[in-house]
Write a protein that holds these residues in place. Sequence first.
Motif, PDB file in Angstrom:
ATOM      1  N   UNK B 501      60.304 -18.754 -57.295  1.00  0.00           N
ATOM      2  CA  UNK B 501      60.954 -18.386 -58.553  1.00  0.00           C
ATOM      3  C   UNK B 501      62.460 -18.627 -58.537  1.00  0.00           C
ATOM      4  N   UNK B 502      63.091 -18.451 -57.400  1.00  0.00           N
ATOM      5  CA  UNK B 502      64.534 -18.696 -57.327  1.00  0.00           C
ATOM      6  C   UNK B 502      65.388 -17.582 -57.882  1.00  0.00           C
ATOM      7  N   UNK B 503      64.829 -16.428 -58.158  1.00  0.00           N
ATOM      8  CA  UNK B 503      65.641 -15.331 -58.680  1.00  0.00           C
ATOM      9  C   UNK B 503      65.916 -14.295 -57.582  1.00  0.00           C
ATOM     10  N   UNK B 504      66.574 -13.207 -57.967  1.00  0.00           N
ATOM     11  CA  UNK B 504      66.939 -12.180 -56.993  1.00  0.00           C
ATOM     12  C   UNK B 504      65.700 -11.606 -56.313  1.00  0.00           C
ATOM     13  N   UNK B 505      64.656 -11.403 -57.104  1.00  0.00           N
ATOM     14  CA  UNK B 505      63.442 -10.795 -56.551  1.00  0.00           C
ATOM     15  C   UNK B 505      62.792 -11.729 -55.518  1.00  0.00           C
ATOM     16  N   UNK B 506      62.823 -13.028 -55.803  1.00  0.00           N
ATOM     17  CA  UNK B 506      62.247 -13.986 -54.851  1.00  0.00           C
ATOM     18  C   UNK B 506      62.994 -13.924 -53.526  1.00  0.00           C
ATOM     19  N   UNK B 507      64.316 -13.798 -53.604  1.00  0.00           N
ATOM     20  CA  UNK B 507      65.109 -13.717 -52.370  1.00  0.00           C
ATOM     21  C   UNK B 507      64.774 -12.438 -51.604  1.00  0.00           C
ATOM     22  N   UNK B 508      64.576 -11.370 -52.337  1.00  0.00           N
ATOM     23  CA  UNK B 508      64.172 -10.120 -51.681  1.00  0.00           C
ATOM     24  C   UNK B 508      62.834 -10.307 -50.978  1.00  0.00           C
ATOM     25  N   UNK B 509      61.882 -10.958 -51.678  1.00  0.00           N
ATOM     26  CA  UNK B 509      60.552 -11.136 -51.077  1.00  0.00           C
ATOM     27  C   UNK B 509      60.618 -12.028 -49.847  1.00  0.00           C
ATOM     28  N   UNK B 510      61.480 -13.060 -49.907  1.00  0.00           N
ATOM     29  CA  UNK B 510      61.650 -13.920 -48.730  1.00  0.00           C
ATOM     30  C   UNK B 510      62.141 -13.091 -47.552  1.00  0.00           C
ATOM     31  N   UNK B 511      63.087 -12.209 -47.819  1.00  0.00           N
ATOM     32  CA  UNK B 511      63.641 -11.410 -46.718  1.00  0.00           C
ATOM     33  C   UNK B 511      62.571 -10.493 -46.134  1.00  0.00           C
ATOM     34  N   UNK B 512      61.769  -9.908 -47.003  1.00  0.00           N
ATOM     35  CA  UNK B 512      60.727  -9.020 -46.484  1.00  0.00           C
ATOM     36  C   UNK B 512      59.725  -9.816 -45.646  1.00  0.00           C
ATOM     37  N   UNK B 513      59.322 -11.014 -46.148  1.00  0.00           N
ATOM     38  CA  UNK B 513      58.383 -11.810 -45.360  1.00  0.00           C
ATOM     39  C   UNK B 513      59.003 -12.207 -44.031  1.00  0.00           C
ATOM     40  N   UNK B 514      60.300 -12.504 -44.058  1.00  0.00           N
ATOM     41  CA  UNK B 514      60.940 -12.903 -42.795  1.00  0.00           C
ATOM     42  C   UNK B 514      60.995 -11.746 -41.818  1.00  0.00           C
ATOM     43  N   UNK B 515      61.146 -10.544 -42.345  1.00  0.00           N
ATOM     44  CA  UNK B 515      61.089  -9.374 -41.459  1.00  0.00           C
ATOM     45  C   UNK B 515      59.736  -9.351 -40.752  1.00  0.00           C
ATOM     46  N   UNK B 516      58.667  -9.575 -41.522  1.00  0.00           N
ATOM     47  CA  UNK B 516      57.325  -9.541 -40.928  1.00  0.00           C
ATOM     48  C   UNK B 516      57.132 -10.688 -39.941  1.00  0.00           C
ATOM     49  N   UNK B 517      57.671 -11.866 -40.304  1.00  0.00           N
ATOM     50  CA  UNK B 517      57.534 -13.010 -39.383  1.00  0.00           C
ATOM     51  C   UNK B 517      58.300 -12.746 -38.091  1.00  0.00           C
ATOM     52  N   UNK B 518      59.461 -12.100 -38.212  1.00  0.00           N
ATOM     53  CA  UNK B 518      60.240 -11.800 -37.006  1.00  0.00           C
ATOM     54  C   UNK B 518      59.452 -10.868 -36.092  1.00  0.00           C
ATOM     55  N   UNK B 519      58.794  -9.886 -36.695  1.00  0.00           N
ATOM     56  CA  UNK B 519      57.987  -8.980 -35.882  1.00  0.00           C
ATOM     57  C   UNK B 519      56.863  -9.761 -35.199  1.00  0.00           C
ATOM     58  N   UNK B 520      56.296 -10.713 -35.951  1.00  0.00           N
ATOM     59  CA  UNK B 520      55.218 -11.535 -35.383  1.00  0.00           C
ATOM     60  C   UNK B 520      55.738 -12.327 -34.173  1.00  0.00           C
ATOM     61  N   UNK B 521      56.938 -12.881 -34.311  1.00  0.00           N
ATOM     62  CA  UNK B 521      57.517 -13.628 -33.183  1.00  0.00           C
ATOM     63  C   UNK B 521      57.762 -12.688 -32.015  1.00  0.00           C
ATOM     64  N   UNK B 522      58.323 -11.512 -32.312  1.00  0.00           N
ATOM     65  CA  UNK B 522      58.649 -10.578 -31.234  1.00  0.00           C
ATOM     66  C   UNK B 522      57.389 -10.168 -30.476  1.00  0.00           C
ATOM     67  N   UNK B 523      56.294 -10.023 -31.211  1.00  0.00           N
ATOM     68  CA  UNK B 523      55.051  -9.647 -30.538  1.00  0.00           C
ATOM     69  C   UNK B 523      54.595 -10.739 -29.580  1.00  0.00           C
ATOM     70  N   UNK B 524      54.918 -11.991 -29.901  1.00  0.00           N
ATOM     71  CA  UNK B 524      54.550 -13.070 -28.977  1.00  0.00           C
ATOM     72  C   UNK B 524      55.523 -13.178 -27.814  1.00  0.00           C
ATOM     73  N   UNK B 525      56.744 -12.663 -28.033  1.00  0.00           N
ATOM     74  CA  UNK B 525      57.744 -12.740 -26.960  1.00  0.00           C
ATOM     75  C   UNK B 525      57.412 -11.737 -25.854  1.00  0.00           C
ATOM     76  N   UNK B 526      56.897 -10.588 -26.231  1.00  0.00           N
ATOM     77  CA  UNK B 526      56.676  -9.529 -25.237  1.00  0.00           C
ATOM     78  C   UNK B 526      55.812  -9.993 -24.057  1.00  0.00           C
ATOM     79  N   UNK B 527      54.622 -10.593 -24.285  1.00  0.00           N
ATOM     80  CA  UNK B 527      53.852 -11.062 -23.131  1.00  0.00           C
ATOM     81  C   UNK B 527      54.581 -12.136 -22.335  1.00  0.00           C
ATOM     82  N   UNK B 528      55.392 -12.941 -23.014  1.00  0.00           N
ATOM     83  CA  UNK B 528      56.147 -13.976 -22.300  1.00  0.00           C
ATOM     84  C   UNK B 528      57.173 -13.332 -21.368  1.00  0.00           C
ATOM     85  N   UNK B 529      57.771 -12.240 -21.836  1.00  0.00           N
ATOM     86  CA  UNK B 529      58.739 -11.552 -20.981  1.00  0.00           C
ATOM     87  C   UNK B 529      58.028 -10.929 -19.782  1.00  0.00           C
ATOM     88  N   UNK B 530      56.849 -10.369 -20.027  1.00  0.00           N
ATOM     89  CA  UNK B 530      56.128  -9.750 -18.921  1.00  0.00           C
ATOM     90  C   UNK B 530      55.696 -10.798 -17.908  1.00  0.00           C
TER      91      UNK B 530
END
Lengths: 292, 626
Positions: B501-530
């Motif tokens: 959409x390109x509006x303020x709400x779309x940017x908010x939704x992108x940020x929320x999805x990126x928060x979830x994606x970051x958590x997904x990445x972090x979950x994959x990092x943990x076994x790598x660290x171990x």
Amino acid sequence: MKLQELNQSEYPVPAELENNIAITSLSQLYNWGRRNSMWPMLFGLACCAIEMIATAASRFDFSRFGFEVMRATPRQADLMIVSGTVTKKMVVPIVRLYNQMPEPKYVLAMGACASGGGPFKEGYNVVSGMDKYLPVDVYVPGCPPTPQALLYGMIALQRKIDGQSIANGDDVPWYGVSSAEPTPVPVLGPDIIDPRQMDMIRRQAEAAAAELPSIGARDLPAATALVAASATADATAVADAPPVDGDALNFVLPTGAAPWAEAEDIREKRRLRALARKALRATRRAVAAEEE
Amino acid sequence: MDLAAVAPEKKLDSTSIDEAIAHLQSEYPDAVSPDDREGYCGVIVERGRLVDIARVIRDDLGFDYLSSATAVDYLGAGDHLEMVYHTYRTSGGPALVFKAQTDRDNAEIPSLVSVWRGADFQEREAWDLMGIHFPGHPNLKRILMWEGFQGHPLRKDWREAYYEEDQKPFDSRWPGGHVHRAEEKNVFGKNVTYPPDIDLGRLMDTSEAAVYQSLGLGVDVERIMDKDGFETNELVVNMGPHHPSTHGVFRMVLTVDGETVTSLEPVMGYLHRNHEKIGERNTYLHNIPFTDRLDYISSMGNNHGYVLAVEQLMSLGRKYNPPTYRCEALRVMMVELSRIVNHLWAIGFWLNDIGAFFTPVLYFVQERERILDFFEAVAGSRMMCNYMRFGGLFGDLPDRLKSVSNLTNDRVRDYNTMQFLTEMINERIPRTIDELERLLTQNEIVIERSVGVGVLTREDAINYSAAGPLLRGSGVAYDIRRAEPYSIYPELDFDVAVEDEGDMYARYRVRVSELRESVRILKQILPRLEATAGESIWADGKPGAYAPRVPHGEAYGRVENGKGELGYYVVSAGGRGGSSNPWRYHVRAPSFINLTPMGIMSRGHKVADVVGILGSIDIVLGETDR
């Protein structure tokens, strides 16, 4: 503050009235009110502003200490927390904001940049410390200071307020008779110009136009030596003179209380120093007038 | 663009960089020559043909995204000024770099604003700091310094007031050991001589018209402020530099008709602390703590981009060990945690801007504090972590986390590190994101305020060089972690968040999805660290050289930071054994360039929406002004 703390022990309250009335000095009452309702200005400059917000947020919460709420307008603020690097471009609005704050007003330099330029001091657009333009009350070191450090600095400011007296106009300028002069707002020219240096710059420009040797930094040591010589002469003259308004001092300072004697001494010294500064300023003006 | 209609052209926009350069050379044999300086890449374009060739690069070759445009002063190495342009395809892939050169006197390079609007602010910056004139630029005024400032400070022969030597360490400090205060040597604190015809009266003029004129805006203030006639229903509104909604010391000058914004001009430079000039005096290592202070919300990400750039340069030399796997995993973990901090902060303050004053922020700041506690225990500082090094890190994770501060409500005191991380990544952060979504995503007020406000179309987003959530909120799935992967991102499983959409709400939704994606990445990092526990973070088991000697060349290291594409353009002058200080050090700041479309996004909206639009771009002034 509890009633007992506000009460001054040298004026005993009858037992039946205890916890109901307190006898205290006007200064102490004033300070008690002011120190516990210091509203900082909602004003962030750089990285330190983030830590300032963190300090205001729930984990650290400076409202607990009387810094109740941050106000976005300078007209409602008592305390300016200079939270970050002061640039030459930004110092102009900062000084203007300071002038718009009602008295009594305080400045807290938060972090290395606001205290002395910090890591960015050598930059061409950076003012090396807020105290080049405004009187700073408390400096908080750190880059950025942790919220704990900022809280400590704010409490230090409260302690500073505790020591102030409404009888001493030189100690706290806003209790003086005349209204305080606004701080001159710097001007952005080829580089930043402090209006207090305008005369010097004008003379330098005239000298350059007339192809005379410029009176710049090179001549300054001689000038400072001159001023320093007159300053020492003034200081001795002032020290020899009897104190002017000793009665006013006695008005608040309780007699006989041992801990206060020291404070009185300090305050007296401070007053003399302020008088010397005033005299120095007058001679400087006279010297400048003579030169012209 | 009718690329689909022309079959042979379509092939061109998927060629490799070498083929693209060969194509340019065959089409323009007299105007394009390869840059054959040691360690350099790309082509040098004859400046008279620059605009034509840029159009070919954009339209025919498909490099539609101008990432960075910056100037370099080659004083003593050819004595010319050079503009360096990094262009990318939004479909992904490496950069096509082209350069244009001009003399130092009367420096002039045609403006590329007609090709990429994203060049607007960057060319103004090059004019301001390097003194290159850009014919064809619509509003070529100073941007970071003020109009009337003397000189162009990033030129190599311009010296600041506190100048000591060209490069650190200064002889007086090391090995000399004589520390002095700069003021003692320069009493006025200035290095200018005032011209004889200086008009102090004009400088002291603080009338409104004079103030706006000194800002160098395209706004005809005098006409609008003319109070004599009755036809002036437009009004100039100034916001900032002291304004609670501008996220720092940022200024916007709006022209409003009634309450509707007709034009908006961002004014910046109030936090211009000369990052690049100081960076060129510093040694390479010195700059790492300075990068912390760019985007001071996510300092780990800033470190990462800079060490990538310098590592690129170091890899040109003979002796270079790339970082170990554990080091890369740790870097990615820190960067993703910073991204979470950044997005929580951004969403919280955006809500502040659209009227939910400070209550939502408190929830997000709380979560941020926990992550900062972790940073403090690992790197020693809450915000300015100064954690990454060339080829490694400041240190490995400690076994147990002990916070430096002595707080009674301290949550990391003496925790087992992996246990703390597992708990934080698997429970606390997802819980916060769930809470955030529950409160906001379907919230009627948020939707009312933000849907359809501040729209940036897909074409504009690319043409204005928007980056990060601003670009992805406009339907461009461009994430550097996927488009030009670095570190261990290729092997990690995550999606690029994108909304159309390109509006303020779309940017908010992108940020929320990126928060979830970051958590997904972090979950994959943990076994790598171990799995890599006990391995060294340094290639040969011991810390790398503190003062690296870097061979001759140029490098552009870029990372996907919370706010968008953060790039570092570093030039090394080389010399015997390599240089110890960068010759040129430029930061491509997403916050700065993302402000270019601020004007078109705000037009037609109300003043109160402008505040929200600025919040949805998510700027941080340390990076905008540098």
